[in-house]
Design a protein around this motif. Sequence first.
Motif, short mmCIF file in Angstrom:
data_model
loop_
_atom_site.label_atom_id
_atom_site.label_comp_id
_atom_site.label_asym_id
_atom_site.label_seq_id
_atom_site.Cartn_x
_atom_site.Cartn_y
_atom_site.Cartn_z
N UNK A 180 32.87 43.06 11.05
CA UNK A 180 33.57 41.78 10.91
C UNK A 180 35.07 41.97 10.95
N UNK A 181 35.53 42.97 10.19
CA UNK A 181 36.97 43.21 10.10
C UNK A 181 37.55 43.63 11.46
N UNK A 182 36.73 44.32 12.26
CA UNK A 182 37.19 44.73 13.60
C UNK A 182 37.57 43.52 14.45
N UNK A 183 36.77 42.45 14.33
CA UNK A 183 37.06 41.22 15.09
C UNK A 183 38.45 40.71 14.70
N UNK A 184 38.69 40.65 13.37
CA UNK A 184 39.99 40.18 12.89
C UNK A 184 41.11 41.11 13.32
N UNK A 185 40.86 42.41 13.25
CA UNK A 185 41.87 43.40 13.64
C UNK A 185 42.27 43.23 15.10
N UNK A 186 41.25 43.01 15.96
CA UNK A 186 41.53 42.83 17.39
C UNK A 186 42.37 41.58 17.60
N UNK A 187 42.07 40.53 16.84
CA UNK A 187 42.86 39.30 16.95
C UNK A 187 44.30 39.54 16.52
N UNK A 188 44.43 40.31 15.46
CA UNK A 188 45.76 40.63 14.93
C UNK A 188 46.62 41.26 16.03
N UNK A 189 46.02 42.26 16.70
CA UNK A 189 46.75 42.97 17.76
C UNK A 189 47.09 42.01 18.90
N UNK A 190 46.09 41.19 19.27
CA UNK A 190 46.30 40.22 20.36
C UNK A 190 47.43 39.27 20.05
N UNK A 191 47.44 38.73 18.84
CA UNK A 191 48.47 37.77 18.47
C UNK A 191 49.82 38.47 18.36
N UNK A 192 49.81 39.71 17.87
CA UNK A 192 51.05 40.47 17.76
C UNK A 192 51.67 40.69 19.14
N UNK A 193 50.79 40.95 20.12
CA UNK A 193 51.27 41.14 21.49
C UNK A 193 51.98 39.89 22.01
N UNK A 194 51.60 38.74 21.48
CA UNK A 194 52.25 37.50 21.90
C UNK A 194 53.57 37.28 21.16
N UNK A 195 53.84 38.17 20.19
CA UNK A 195 55.13 38.10 19.52
C UNK A 195 55.10 37.45 18.15
N UNK A 196 53.91 37.37 17.54
CA UNK A 196 53.84 36.77 16.20
C UNK A 196 53.21 37.74 15.22
N UNK A 197 53.57 37.57 13.95
CA UNK A 197 52.86 38.29 12.91
C UNK A 197 51.72 37.37 12.48
N UNK A 198 50.52 37.94 12.46
CA UNK A 198 49.36 37.06 12.44
C UNK A 198 48.72 36.95 11.08
N UNK A 199 49.34 36.17 10.18
CA UNK A 199 48.72 35.94 8.87
C UNK A 199 47.35 35.33 9.01
N UNK A 200 47.24 34.42 9.98
CA UNK A 200 45.95 33.74 10.17
C UNK A 200 44.90 34.75 10.64
N UNK A 201 45.31 35.69 11.48
CA UNK A 201 44.36 36.73 11.90
C UNK A 201 43.96 37.59 10.72
N UNK A 202 44.91 37.79 9.79
CA UNK A 202 44.60 38.53 8.57
C UNK A 202 43.54 37.81 7.76
N UNK A 203 43.71 36.49 7.64
CA UNK A 203 42.73 35.69 6.90
C UNK A 203 41.37 35.74 7.61
N UNK A 204 41.40 35.69 8.94
CA UNK A 204 40.15 35.76 9.70
C UNK A 204 39.49 37.12 9.49
N UNK A 205 40.32 38.17 9.40
CA UNK A 205 39.77 39.51 9.11
C UNK A 205 38.99 39.49 7.81
N UNK A 206 39.60 38.89 6.78
CA UNK A 206 38.94 38.83 5.46
C UNK A 206 37.64 38.03 5.55
#
Length: 315
Positions: A180-206
């Motif tokens: 489950x956390x891998x899905x969130x981690x991948x989103x984190x990286x994806x959103x980071x690549x777009x230039x944002x720090x991804x708090x929401x991806x962090x929440x999705x990871x949890x």
Amino acid sequence: MFRKKDLNQLLGGCLTDYKTYARGTYRGYQIIFNLRAVNNAQIFFVTINASAPGQEAFSALTSFLESQKNGSKYFHGFTCYEHFIELELVSPVRAKKLPATFNEIIDPVIQYITMQSFTAGCQNCGDSVAALDCYQINNTHQILCQNCSREVEAQLEDNKAAIRSQKSSLIPGLVGALLGALIGGAMWIGIYKLGYIAGIAGAITVICAMKGYELFGRAMDVKGVIISVLISIVMIYFANNIAWAWEAYDALESYGFTFSDAYRGLQDILVETEMTKNYYADLGIGYFLTFICSIGTIVSAFRNSSGSYKMKKAK
Ligand SMILES: [Zn+2]
């Protein structure tokens, strides 16, 4: 919950506003307003303590409410229980129309149940003779007689014991949380690549980690919540590292660096480029945003997994 002016116009001014809920007796029936968020929409849950005089009247009420519901777009839904009716209302966009809109929905319902001789009593047993009190049960309120309040509390207590006795399987749960956390981690990286720090991806990871734990571990308990949160913290750390290494790799690729060089040498690269501060700032902000976005979920997961509840006599 309501503006003072609205309160005076709502149901003949019978309600008392207790901030988190409102309650009053209207034409012999006890009416309670609870405001709750459902799928991001604020819904007024309005309960009326009414018992049908017979099965036929109960069925007729359902069809009556169905036709009423079709008549107003603010009448969102309803449920008929044995001893109470629950209406779901949404506030009109123009707030000052609220009293008239709600009166237009509730008044005909009260008129109908009065005509059909519905009795007002305990929401659990329908007793209309016993003394009734209002009880807060978690985030909702109910009108109950004394016997039923004890019964409901005993049920909540049994439920708590049942939940507490439910044990999850640690190893499968751990695997699930990790997936489950891998899905969130991948989103984190994806959103980071777009230039944002991804708090929401962090929440999705949890959230994904907890879902994964529950699915694979077959239950969610306190240890599952703790493990899911810990795995998420570690996952976010690695996701942030990968995102930074990726950037370093993009810059250094032409010098013959591979991605794994960039990842392993990240700390040196940070020092060389004087980016260490920025790296930790990103990580810190990321954790902070994750905390803000997921604290509600974590608290309610703890509450659900421990079966704890809140029940007390309301004002
Ligand atoms: Zn009762």
